[in-house]
Design an enzyme around this catalytic site. Structure first.
Site, PDB file in Angstrom:
ATOM      1  N   GLU A   9       0.815  -1.218   0.000  1.00 43.89           N
ATOM      2  CA  GLU A   9       0.000   0.000   0.000  1.00 43.89           C
ATOM      3  C   GLU A   9       0.845   1.264   0.000  1.00 43.89           C
ATOM      4  O   GLU A   9       0.530   2.236  -0.680  1.00 43.89           O
ATOM      5  CB  GLU A   9      -0.939   0.005   1.215  1.00 43.89           C
ATOM      6  CG  GLU A   9      -1.867   1.215   1.288  1.00 43.89           C
ATOM      7  CD  GLU A   9      -2.884   1.250   0.154  1.00 43.89           C
ATOM      8  OE1 GLU A   9      -2.929   2.272  -0.568  1.00 43.89           O
ATOM      9  OE2 GLU A   9      -3.623   0.267  -0.015  1.00 43.89           O
ATOM     10  N   VAL A  12       2.377   3.527  -3.310  1.00 40.14           N
ATOM     11  CA  VAL A  12       1.677   4.544  -4.111  1.00 40.14           C
ATOM     12  C   VAL A  12       0.855   5.427  -3.182  1.00 40.14           C
ATOM     13  O   VAL A  12      -0.012   4.944  -2.462  1.00 40.14           O
ATOM     14  CB  VAL A  12       0.726   3.912  -5.159  1.00 40.14           C
ATOM     15  CG1 VAL A  12       0.019   4.991  -5.967  1.00 40.14           C
ATOM     16  CG2 VAL A  12       1.468   2.963  -6.068  1.00 40.14           C
ATOM     17  N   GLU A  70      14.401  15.839  -3.105  1.00 41.04           N
ATOM     18  CA  GLU A  70      15.696  15.183  -2.918  1.00 41.04           C
ATOM     19  C   GLU A  70      16.835  16.090  -3.403  1.00 41.04           C
ATOM     20  O   GLU A  70      16.604  17.000  -4.206  1.00 41.04           O
ATOM     21  CB  GLU A  70      15.740  13.873  -3.721  1.00 41.04           C
ATOM     22  CG  GLU A  70      14.656  12.875  -3.377  1.00 41.04           C
ATOM     23  CD  GLU A  70      14.918  12.132  -2.084  1.00 41.04           C
ATOM     24  OE1 GLU A  70      16.063  12.135  -1.604  1.00 41.04           O
ATOM     25  OE2 GLU A  70      13.957  11.554  -1.552  1.00 41.04           O
ATOM     26  N   ASP A  81       9.175   8.943 -10.902  1.00 40.11           N
ATOM     27  CA  ASP A  81       8.521   8.362  -9.724  1.00 40.11           C
ATOM     28  C   ASP A  81       7.034   8.139  -9.984  1.00 40.11           C
ATOM     29  O   ASP A  81       6.495   7.070  -9.702  1.00 40.11           O
ATOM     30  CB  ASP A  81       8.724   9.290  -8.517  1.00 40.11           C
ATOM     31  CG  ASP A  81       7.954   8.833  -7.301  1.00 40.11           C
ATOM     32  OD1 ASP A  81       8.376   7.841  -6.675  1.00 40.11           O
ATOM     33  OD2 ASP A  81       6.914   9.459  -6.978  1.00 40.11           O
ATOM     34  N   LYS A  85       4.687   4.581 -10.250  1.00 42.01           N
ATOM     35  CA  LYS A  85       3.417   4.380  -9.541  1.00 42.01           C
ATOM     36  C   LYS A  85       2.284   4.053 -10.508  1.00 42.01           C
ATOM     37  O   LYS A  85       1.393   3.258 -10.190  1.00 42.01           O
ATOM     38  CB  LYS A  85       3.105   5.610  -8.694  1.00 42.01           C
ATOM     39  CG  LYS A  85       4.104   5.765  -7.550  1.00 42.01           C
ATOM     40  CD  LYS A  85       3.975   7.093  -6.854  1.00 42.01           C
ATOM     41  CE  LYS A  85       5.033   7.198  -5.755  1.00 42.01           C
ATOM     42  NZ  LYS A  85       5.029   8.512  -5.102  1.00 42.01           N
ATOM     43  N   GLY A 177       6.013  11.391   3.666  1.00 45.24           N
ATOM     44  CA  GLY A 177       6.235  11.568   5.094  1.00 45.24           C
ATOM     45  C   GLY A 177       6.388  10.237   5.800  1.00 45.24           C
ATOM     46  O   GLY A 177       5.772   9.239   5.413  1.00 45.24           O
TER      47      GLY A 177
END
Length: 196
Positions: A9, A12, A70, A81, A85, A177
């Site tokens: 989970e 994504v 980043e 990225d 996903k 996060g």
């Protein structure tokens, strides 16, 4: 074959419940397409650019200083990225067999304050959106109407799943996060525990 489950989970949307939501809550529906903002870093940058009229380069630098982007932001800002996903969603939710090479990818590094201002003048925002359907696997900057479910700020992610029975279902959540990622991992652990 080993009698264990593989859950992902958190891969994504961070805390945004999309994979388990699609597999469990919408289990009785056919999902025909998914449209989503799947990268919190690019959403943060584009949100700040829209609010402040500031350049991409300046907001990117500030995002890096805040730890949102980043040191090498290429994976995020060039759409890589989000494309990964898209592949996860296509394979997991829609039963496709695709890889990164199957996704058409365009990032946000070419977005200017002028293009954002022009979009805002007409009531739109520019967002990096991933699309998964039988006809399209794509990540690209797109116009979204202000006030729509896709007009989310900061690091929020959003996805709309188009279904046969429930029509459009939209989920929103923090896309980045440590606590948010942990919440998604915990939901997988609880799901596995309940199924035993």
């Amino acid at each position: 074959s080993n009698g264990v489950e593989f859950k992902f989970e958190a891969s994504v949307g961070g805390a945004m419940p999309i994979l388990n939501f699609a597999h469990e809550t919408l289990a009785g529906c056919d999902i025909n397409s998914v449209l989503g903002i799947l990268n919190g870093t690019t959403n943060y940058i584009l949100s700040r650019m829209a609010k402040e009229g500031t350049s991409y380069e300046k907001i990117l630098q500030e995002s890096q200083e805040l730890g949102i982007a980043e040191t090498n932001p290429t994976q995020d800002v060039e759409g890589i990225d989000a494309a990964c996903k898209v592949v996860i969603l296509a394979n997991s939710i829609m039963g496709m067999d695709v890889s990164y090479e199957d996704v058409e990818v365009k990032g946000i590094s070419g977005i200017t304050p002028e293009s954002i201002a022009l979009a805002k003048k007409d009531g739109y925002l520019i967002k990096l959106v991933g699309e998964i359907s039988e006809d399209s696997l794509e990540v690209s900057p797109r116009l979204v109407r202000e006030g729509s479910p896709f007009a989310v700020d900061g690091t929020l992610n959003v996805a709309t799943l188009k279904t046969d029975l429930a029509d459009d279902v939209t989920v929103v959540g923090k896309g980045a996060g440590s606590v948010e990622t942990a919440s998604a991992i915990l939901s997988d652990l609880i799901s596995i525990w309940k199924s035993r």
